[in-house]
Design a protein around this motif. Structure first.
Motif, PDB file in Angstrom:
ATOM      1  N   GLU A 106      -7.558   4.603  -3.118  1.00  0.00           N
ATOM      2  CA  GLU A 106      -7.058   3.260  -3.428  1.00  0.00           C
ATOM      3  C   GLU A 106      -6.897   2.435  -2.157  1.00  0.00           C
ATOM      4  O   GLU A 106      -7.215   1.245  -2.137  1.00  0.00           O
ATOM      5  N   LEU A 107      -6.445   3.078  -1.096  1.00  0.00           N
ATOM      6  CA  LEU A 107      -6.276   2.391   0.182  1.00  0.00           C
ATOM      7  C   LEU A 107      -7.630   1.925   0.734  1.00  0.00           C
ATOM      8  O   LEU A 107      -7.755   0.803   1.229  1.00  0.00           O
ATOM      9  N   LYS A 108      -8.660   2.770   0.614  1.00  0.00           N
ATOM     10  CA  LYS A 108      -9.999   2.373   1.076  1.00  0.00           C
ATOM     11  C   LYS A 108     -10.500   1.165   0.300  1.00  0.00           C
ATOM     12  O   LYS A 108     -11.041   0.225   0.881  1.00  0.00           O
ATOM     13  N   LYS A 109     -10.298   1.162  -1.022  1.00  0.00           N
ATOM     14  CA  LYS A 109     -10.710   0.023  -1.846  1.00  0.00           C
ATOM     15  C   LYS A 109      -9.944  -1.238  -1.464  1.00  0.00           C
ATOM     16  O   LYS A 109     -10.516  -2.325  -1.380  1.00  0.00           O
ATOM     17  N   LEU A 150      -8.587  -1.979   1.446  1.00  0.00           N
ATOM     18  CA  LEU A 150      -9.053  -2.468   2.751  1.00  0.00           C
ATOM     19  C   LEU A 150     -10.417  -3.149   2.645  1.00  0.00           C
ATOM     20  O   LEU A 150     -10.642  -4.203   3.244  1.00  0.00           O
ATOM     21  N   LYS A 151     -11.335  -2.564   1.880  1.00  0.00           N
ATOM     22  CA  LYS A 151     -12.646  -3.184   1.700  1.00  0.00           C
ATOM     23  C   LYS A 151     -12.519  -4.553   1.053  1.00  0.00           C
ATOM     24  O   LYS A 151     -13.182  -5.507   1.448  1.00  0.00           O
ATOM     25  N   LYS A 152     -11.637  -4.662   0.055  1.00  0.00           N
ATOM     26  CA  LYS A 152     -11.420  -5.938  -0.631  1.00  0.00           C
ATOM     27  C   LYS A 152     -10.835  -6.973   0.328  1.00  0.00           C
ATOM     28  O   LYS A 152     -11.281  -8.121   0.365  1.00  0.00           O
ATOM     29  N   GLN A 153      -9.852  -6.570   1.113  1.00  0.00           N
ATOM     30  CA  GLN A 153      -9.223  -7.492   2.065  1.00  0.00           C
ATOM     31  C   GLN A 153     -10.224  -7.979   3.112  1.00  0.00           C
ATOM     32  O   GLN A 153     -10.237  -9.152   3.476  1.00  0.00           O
ATOM     33  N   ILE A 154     -11.082  -7.086   3.586  1.00  0.00           N
ATOM     34  CA  ILE A 154     -12.100  -7.473   4.575  1.00  0.00           C
ATOM     35  C   ILE A 154     -13.093  -8.431   3.951  1.00  0.00           C
ATOM     36  O   ILE A 154     -13.466  -9.436   4.556  1.00  0.00           O
ATOM     37  N   ALA A 155     -13.529  -8.155   2.723  1.00  0.00           N
ATOM     38  CA  ALA A 155     -14.492  -9.027   2.046  1.00  0.00           C
ATOM     39  C   ALA A 155     -13.910 -10.418   1.811  1.00  0.00           C
ATOM     40  O   ALA A 155     -14.589 -11.432   2.005  1.00  0.00           O
ATOM     41  N   GLU A 156     -12.650 -10.469   1.420  1.00  0.00           N
ATOM     42  CA  GLU A 156     -12.006 -11.760   1.155  1.00  0.00           C
ATOM     43  C   GLU A 156     -11.735 -12.558   2.425  1.00  0.00           C
ATOM     44  O   GLU A 156     -11.683 -13.774   2.393  1.00  0.00           O
ATOM     45  N   SER A 157     -11.598 -11.862   3.545  1.00  0.00           N
ATOM     46  CA  SER A 157     -11.292 -12.560   4.807  1.00  0.00           C
ATOM     47  C   SER A 157     -12.537 -13.211   5.403  1.00  0.00           C
ATOM     48  O   SER A 157     -12.428 -14.071   6.265  1.00  0.00           O
ATOM     49  N   LYS A 158     -13.703 -12.803   4.954  1.00  0.00           N
ATOM     50  CA  LYS A 158     -14.983 -13.326   5.435  1.00  0.00           C
ATOM     51  C   LYS A 158     -15.182 -13.083   6.936  1.00  0.00           C
ATOM     52  O   LYS A 158     -15.934 -13.776   7.591  1.00  0.00           O
ATOM     53  N   THR A 178       0.788  -1.230   0.000  1.00  0.00           N
ATOM     54  CA  THR A 178       0.000   0.000   0.000  1.00  0.00           C
ATOM     55  C   THR A 178       0.820   1.279   0.000  1.00  0.00           C
ATOM     56  O   THR A 178       0.250   2.357   0.040  1.00  0.00           O
ATOM     57  N   GLN A 179       2.134   1.189  -0.099  1.00  0.00           N
ATOM     58  CA  GLN A 179       2.978   2.370   0.084  1.00  0.00           C
ATOM     59  C   GLN A 179       2.735   3.485  -0.923  1.00  0.00           C
ATOM     60  O   GLN A 179       2.864   4.658  -0.589  1.00  0.00           O
ATOM     61  N   ASP A 180       2.371   3.181  -2.140  1.00  0.00           N
ATOM     62  CA  ASP A 180       2.172   4.225  -3.151  1.00  0.00           C
ATOM     63  C   ASP A 180       0.706   4.471  -3.483  1.00  0.00           C
ATOM     64  O   ASP A 180       0.396   5.099  -4.489  1.00  0.00           O
ATOM     65  N   MET A 181      -0.196   4.008  -2.623  1.00  0.00           N
ATOM     66  CA  MET A 181      -1.628   4.161  -2.898  1.00  0.00           C
ATOM     67  C   MET A 181      -2.146   5.507  -2.402  1.00  0.00           C
ATOM     68  O   MET A 181      -1.696   6.023  -1.382  1.00  0.00           O
TER      69      MET A 181
END
Length: 54
Positions: A35-38, A40-48, A28-31
């Protein structure tokens, strides 16, 4: 004073947390903020995982 025996840990939480933090930081260093919000949302959704309070 009695010395304690050194035991091998099966799980090192500090080491795991540092590895996770380093991985996320490098991904995430260059986001931008959006982009960071997207990300994080993706990571949370994938983690179930269920967010707290829901």
């Amino acid at each position: 004073m009695e010395t304690t025996k050194k035991t091998m840990k099966k799980f090192d939480a500090v080491k795991m947390m540092r590895e996770i933090r380093d991985k996320v930081s490098s991904e995430t260093q260059d986001m931008s903020f959006e982009e960071l919000k997207k990300y994080l949302k993706k990571q949370i959704a994938e983690s179930k995982l269920k967010p707290i309070g829901q």
